[in-house]
Design an enzyme around this catalytic site. Structure first.
Site, PDB file in Angstrom:
ATOM      1  N   LYS A  42      45.218  39.605  51.901  1.00  0.00           N
ATOM      2  CA  LYS A  42      43.953  40.349  51.985  1.00  0.00           C
ATOM      3  C   LYS A  42      42.798  39.451  51.517  1.00  0.00           C
ATOM      4  CE  LYS A  42      45.156  42.376  47.527  1.00  0.00           C
ATOM      5  NZ  LYS A  42      45.584  43.579  46.816  1.00  0.00           N
ATOM      6  N   ARG A 139      44.642  55.445  42.302  1.00  0.00           N
ATOM      7  CA  ARG A 139      43.710  54.784  43.204  1.00  0.00           C
ATOM      8  C   ARG A 139      44.059  55.257  44.607  1.00  0.00           C
ATOM      9  NH1 ARG A 139      43.662  48.254  43.169  1.00  0.00           N
ATOM     10  NH2 ARG A 139      45.515  48.684  44.374  1.00  0.00           N
ATOM     11  N   TYR A 262      16.157  27.685  35.177  1.00  0.00           N
ATOM     12  CA  TYR A 262      15.363  28.914  35.130  1.00  0.00           C
ATOM     13  C   TYR A 262      15.496  29.598  33.769  1.00  0.00           C
ATOM     14  CZ  TYR A 262      14.704  28.949  40.218  1.00  0.00           C
ATOM     15  OH  TYR A 262      14.351  28.655  41.499  1.00  0.00           O
ATOM     16  N   MET A 310      20.601  29.391  42.690  1.00  0.00           N
ATOM     17  CA  MET A 310      21.183  29.778  43.976  1.00  0.00           C
ATOM     18  C   MET A 310      22.005  28.635  44.584  1.00  0.00           C
ATOM     19  SD  MET A 310      19.316  31.056  47.456  1.00  0.00           S
ATOM     20  CE  MET A 310      18.542  32.498  46.754  1.00  0.00           C
TER      21      MET A 310
HETATM   22  C1  LIG Z   1      46.580  43.097  45.956  1.00  0.00           C
HETATM   23  C2  LIG Z   1      47.868  43.817  45.883  1.00  0.00           C
HETATM   24  C3  LIG Z   1      49.051  43.123  45.577  1.00  0.00           C
HETATM   25  C4  LIG Z   1      49.053  41.677  45.141  1.00  0.00           C
HETATM   26  O1  LIG Z   1      48.595  41.599  43.829  1.00  0.00           O
HETATM   27  P1  LIG Z   1      48.623  40.239  42.998  1.00  0.00           P
HETATM   28  O2  LIG Z   1      48.326  40.671  41.618  1.00  0.00           O
HETATM   29  O3  LIG Z   1      47.574  39.370  43.579  1.00  0.00           O
HETATM   30  O4  LIG Z   1      49.974  39.650  43.168  1.00  0.00           O
HETATM   31  C5  LIG Z   1      50.239  43.820  45.649  1.00  0.00           C
HETATM   32  N1  LIG Z   1      50.278  45.139  45.975  1.00  0.00           N
HETATM   33  C6  LIG Z   1      49.158  45.848  46.246  1.00  0.00           C
HETATM   34  C7  LIG Z   1      49.257  47.292  46.566  1.00  0.00           C
HETATM   35  C8  LIG Z   1      47.915  45.211  46.197  1.00  0.00           C
HETATM   36  O5  LIG Z   1      46.809  45.912  46.447  1.00  0.00           O
END
Ligand SMILES: *Cc1c(COP(=O)(O)O)cnc(C)c1O
Length: 370
Positions: A42, A139, A262, A310
């Site tokens: 992802k 979640r 800055y 930036m």
């Molecule tokens: C992102 C995610 C993972 C991977 O998590 P890591 O901590 O990066 O290994 C596994 N399962 C779900 C449901 C996730 O959202």
């Protein structure tokens, strides 16, 4: 120094070693005792580029199962890997059903409404699905009440091809947290109602919690990409697969009492040599590194001084031999010397946020030796 005559040689670079990602994936599988291991890709493979990372995992590490967050990422991955199993963690909207079917994507069904939506589709072309049970992160996933309904009402799974049941740990970064054992116990109870369906609980942190957490499939992300998912020591065979290099634009000498950047938030107490580097917050180098980040130049760790701009930061290079540095000189901001763990600690950002914050302004360079 610039290595060729391309204009790109003057840009900041993000070098990604695909061989090291494959190596880390193999270590994840070993740490999970040979359990089947998915690839979490992802957020553009945690900022490393899904177009390069996913085929490397598939063709060279025999990774067959991938998880992405959403439908758009899944479509992109499907074009790259026509044969892979792809799960979509965020679940499914009714408007996306046809695309899931035509692109052979497996939804992670996160509530009973999604279960029923998927169940209503004619089974001929319908891909398999995963069911996500929430055991405490609150979640996504079937709530405990929905879980009980799903287990007790056989009609709710009639005709469904469930290829995976899963849950997700809330506190896997801390082996001492009692929530891990609670979630494990609840998930184990759930798996007893689905003895023939593969089960999955562990992300990277979960892999390190030990064999009880591994079930039939583990889901590492961060560990593959060289982050430490745990408060404990980093597993010793995991290597860092990326390096972010900026270049020195200019070096100046400032006197005591002069400030940098800055807001004039940093002031020299004695004369200092200050190098301006071509990376700023528009590249993803956060202002959380104001006056606390580190860079690595010619074997010396040097501090970020003043605010991140930036397109630039300033580092104090007084401790570096001035004969060795000048404009165009490479400066590591993240990689083997300035590790993700270190960067996270000084900035209070999470390792995940630092990695996924890396912007496309870098010239990405892929290498393959491990
Ligand atoms: C992102 C995610 C993972 C991977 O998590 P890591 O901590 O990066 O290994 C596994 N399962 C779900 C449901 C996730 O959202």
């Amino acid at each position: 120094m610039a290595s060729g005559d391309s204009l790109l040689d003057y840009m900041a670079t993000q070098t990604i070693n695909l061989g090291t990602i494959i190596h880390n994936y193999t270590i994840c599988r070993q740490l999970a005792g040979g359990t089947e291991c998915a690839g979490l890709v992802k957020a553009d493979a945690y900022g490393m580029g899904i177009k390069h990372v996913a085929p490397a995992l598939f063709h060279e590490a025999n990774c067959r199962i991938f998880f992405v967050a959403n439908f758009a990422e899944a479509l992109k991955l499907r074009q790259i890997l026509p044969e892979a199993v792809i799960y979509v963690l965020n679940g499914i909207f009714s408007s996306h059903v046809d695309f899931f079917i035509s692109h052979n994507l497996r939804p992670v069904l996160n509530d009973l409404a999604q279960v029923i939506l998927w169940q209503r589709i004619s089974p001929e072309n319908r891909p398999a699905c995963a069911i996500h049970f929430d055991t405490g992160i609150n979640r996504l996933g079937l709530s405990p009440k929905e879980t009980a309904q799903f287990i007790n009402d056989i009609n709710l799974r009639k005709g469904l091809d469930i290829s995976l049941i899963m849950s997700h740990l809330a506190c896997s970064d801390d082996p001492e947290d009692p929530m891990n054992a609670r979630q494990l116990a609840d998930f184990k109870t759930i798996t007893r109602s689905f003895p023939d369906i593969p089960a999955s609980l562990a992300n990277s942190g979960g892999i390190l919690l030990g064999p009880d957490y591994h079930f039939d499939l583990v889901r590492p992300g961060l560990l593959m990409f060289g982050g430490n998912p745990s408060k404990g020591a980093m597993p010793k065979n995991i290597k860092i697969p990326f390096k972010i290099l900026g270049k020195i634009l200019q070096i100046r000498t400032i006197g005591a009492g002069q400030s940098v950047g800055y807001g004039a938030t940093w002031t020299a107490k004695q004369p200092r040599h200050i190098a301006t580097i071509n990376i700023g917050y528009a590249d993803g180098y956060s202002q959380m590194f104001n006056n606390c980040g580190w860079a690595y130049i010619k074997g010396v760790k040097v501090p970020v001084v003043g605010r991140v701009s930036m397109d630039m930061i300033a580092v104090d290079v007084t401790d570096v031999n001035p004969q060795e540095i000048g404009p165009e000189c490479d400066v590591e901001l993240l990689g083997p010397h300035i590790t993700l763990e270190m960067a996270a600690e000084v900035s209070t950002l999470s390792q995940y946020e630092i990695l996924t914050g890396v912007r496309e302004r870098y010239q990405r360079i892929y290498i393959k030796n491990s």
